[in-house]
Enzyme design. Structure first.
Site, PDB file in Angstrom:
ATOM      1  N   HIS A 124       0.818  -1.230   0.000  1.00  0.00           N
ATOM      2  CA  HIS A 124       0.000   0.000   0.000  1.00  0.00           C
ATOM      3  C   HIS A 124       0.848   1.275   0.000  1.00  0.00           C
ATOM      4  O   HIS A 124       0.310   2.368  -0.179  1.00  0.00           O
ATOM      5  CB  HIS A 124      -0.920   0.048   1.225  1.00  0.00           C
ATOM      6  CG  HIS A 124      -1.993  -0.994   1.224  1.00  0.00           C
ATOM      7  ND1 HIS A 124      -2.864  -1.173   0.173  1.00  0.00           N
ATOM      8  CD2 HIS A 124      -2.346  -1.928   2.151  1.00  0.00           C
ATOM      9  CE1 HIS A 124      -3.705  -2.172   0.452  1.00  0.00           C
ATOM     10  NE2 HIS A 124      -3.397  -2.654   1.644  1.00  0.00           N
ATOM     11  N   HIS A 163      -6.383  -7.111  -0.526  1.00  0.00           N
ATOM     12  CA  HIS A 163      -6.519  -5.671  -0.787  1.00  0.00           C
ATOM     13  C   HIS A 163      -5.742  -5.299  -2.048  1.00  0.00           C
ATOM     14  O   HIS A 163      -4.695  -5.892  -2.332  1.00  0.00           O
ATOM     15  CB  HIS A 163      -5.964  -4.864   0.406  1.00  0.00           C
ATOM     16  CG  HIS A 163      -6.619  -5.192   1.706  1.00  0.00           C
ATOM     17  ND1 HIS A 163      -6.068  -6.093   2.609  1.00  0.00           N
ATOM     18  CD2 HIS A 163      -7.784  -4.760   2.254  1.00  0.00           C
ATOM     19  CE1 HIS A 163      -6.881  -6.188   3.665  1.00  0.00           C
ATOM     20  NE2 HIS A 163      -7.922  -5.398   3.478  1.00  0.00           N
ATOM     21  N   ASP A 248      -4.697 -12.528   3.520  1.00  0.00           N
ATOM     22  CA  ASP A 248      -5.938 -12.038   4.120  1.00  0.00           C
ATOM     23  C   ASP A 248      -7.175 -12.313   3.258  1.00  0.00           C
ATOM     24  O   ASP A 248      -8.277 -11.918   3.621  1.00  0.00           O
ATOM     25  CB  ASP A 248      -5.831 -10.541   4.470  1.00  0.00           C
ATOM     26  CG  ASP A 248      -5.081  -9.739   3.435  1.00  0.00           C
ATOM     27  OD1 ASP A 248      -4.811 -10.254   2.332  1.00  0.00           O
ATOM     28  OD2 ASP A 248      -4.760  -8.565   3.724  1.00  0.00           O
TER      29      ASP A 248
END
Ligand SMILES: [Zn+2]
Length: 339
Positions: A124, A163, A248
């Protein structure tokens, strides 16, 4: 061929985030599970700290300075999700250094497979912005090192964290020497990575977003790998494959809603291992997220077991999922193999 190499460093435990889901217990759990299996026979090494020059390939100096000075002052919040402690800068340097060391081991050391298991994660982190638990873009720093220090022409990064890897995407958005493929739950943090974003300028077509809905399971993830990522990899013909491996998307993970199992991660690892073998190039794994300690540690072990095994693993057979078919249709404009 040398055995597979695993890079780790005790500084990962000194990035103190308190009760945050991204905490040192993640690394403790992974290392315990691996050590109980005698590290799967991998050669375990301590990661060096990345140099300023290596990090500055993807981050401006002021970004590095800001994190360093905040840590020197004892730490603090960077945003709602991202915080640092006194030990975080050192941890982040070794996290980036682990990715660089993976690349060096693969390209200089005659190693077929290497992994960097560190925290904080990295995908990120944008060039000038730490966010989403991430400080430096570890996998991006590794890819940039492969291109600039080793002279590679093309690197494939496949990000299977649940993500979107917005940081990695931003760093290589306008480049055609890094093919960045990300499968991620949508909608979900950070809200980027729509199917319509294919990169920009010279990099148009070299950003591949594969958003999937919450509830997506092994079949959905494996179908995208088998029917989209693998054909793209064959046509792109990278000199190196890097996995930006978060865990995740696991069914047990508390931060997202996908339903991937330990076997699903092993299956994706097998597909990517087979792809790299087919292309005759090495493969590196860089840890990203994963917040349910049992699921995380089991799935890391399952992936490394497949990646490091002698010979090419069998690739799971999987039907063409309707979403993967849609991805083929929209990407066919850039990649003839998908037409
Ligand atoms: Zn994640």
């Amino acid at each position: 061929m040398a055995v597979s190499v695993l890079f780790r460093h005790p500084s990962s435990l000194e990035h103190d985030t308190g009760a945050h889901p991204e905490n040192a217990r993640r690394i403790v759990a992974i290392e315990r599970a691996l050590s109980e299996r005698d590290w799967l026979g991998w050669d375990v090494r301590e990661s060096p700290a990345a140099t300023r020059q290596e990090i500055e390939r993807v981050h401006p100096p002021h970004h590095i300075d800001r994190i360093e000075s905040l840590c020197r002052r004892g730490g603090g919040m960077i945003d709602m999700d991202t915080l640092v402690s006194e030990g975080s800068f050192e941890a982040a340097l070794h996290g980036a250094g682990g990715a660089v060391a993976v690349v060096d081991a693969l390209l200089d050391g005659g190693v077929r497979c290497a992994a960097s298991l560190h925290r904080p994660p990295g995908h990120h982190a944008e060039p000038a912005r730490a966010m989403g638990f991430c400080l430096f873009g570890n996998v991006a720093i590794g890819a940039a090192h492969a291109i600039e220090a080793h002279g590679l022409a093309r690197v494939l990064i496949f990000d299977w964290d649940v993500h979107h890897g917005n940081g990695t995407a931003k760093i290589f958005h306008d480049r055609d020497d890094v093919l960045f493929c990300s499968i991620h739950q949508s909608p979900l943090y950070p809200g980027t990575g729509p199917a319509s974003d294919v990169g920009s300028g010279a990099g148009e077509g070299f950003t591949v977003n594969l958003p999937v809905p919450g509830g997506s399971d092994d079949a959905v993830f494996l179908s995208h790998v088998e029917h989209v990522v693998r054909p793209l990899a064959r046509q792109f013909a990278p000199d190196l494959v890097l996995l930006s491996a978060g865990y995740d998307a696991h069914a047990e993970d508390p931060l997202a809603g996908c339903r991937v199992t330990d076997d699903g991660f092993a299956g994706m690892a097998a597909s990517m291992r087979a792809t790299a073998d087919e292309l005759g190039v090495p493969l590196g794994l860089v840890l990203e997220g994963g917040y349910q300690l049992g699921a995380l540690s089991r799935s890391v072990v399952a992936s490394l077991e497949v990646l490091g095994a002698a010979g090419t693993p069998p690739v799971p057979e999987v039907a063409l999922d309707p979403l993967a078919e849609q991805a083929q249709e929209r990407l066919a404009a850039y990649w003839s193999t998908l037409a």
